[in-house]
Design a protein around this motif. Structure first.
Motif: not given
Length: 119
Positions: A59, A61, A63-64, A91-92, A94-98
């Motif tokens: 939440n 941001k 993510t790592q 979250s991933l 939304k961050d476009r970390l497909t």
């Protein structure tokens, strides 16, 4: 202190304390996570504490950090709660970390977690 609060009181005080500590930016390091997780303690308490961290970092941001805590849970033999995993996946996305979404999702499937794809 976090473990005592989690085990013996409503979760809010423990959750708030953990969030204050998590803001110090070093909590997700392996040595600190090992110290945070008490192997002689209740595994449910450890699972709660680590899942809160996953959710907090996702939440925030960070993510790592969330992925690192999730990996630590898996290494220590804790099955991450579905809620923590879905917050991280969201979250991933939304961050476009497909690519990372699919990697985390595949690890969840390997861990025996079921996620409803129709939801």
């Amino acid at each position: 202190m976090i473990h005592i609060l989690t085990k013996h009181t409503p979760f809010n005080p423990a959750h708030q304390l953990l969030e204050k500590i998590a803001l110090k930016n070093f909590l997700s390091s392996p040595s600190v996570l090992n110290a945070l997780v008490q192997t002689h303690d209740d595994p449910d308490v450890n699972s709660h504490v680590l899942s809160w961290l996953v959710i907090f970092y996702a939440n925030s941001k960070m993510t790592q950090d969330a992925i690192q805590v999730l990996g630590h849970m898996r290494v220590r033999g804790f099955k991450p709660p579905l809620h923590a995993c879905t917050v991280l996946l969201s979250s991933l996305v939304k961050d476009r970390l497909t690519n990372m979404v699919w990697k985390v999702y595949q690890n969840m499937i390997k861990a025996g977690m079921f996620i409803c794809t129709m939801c």
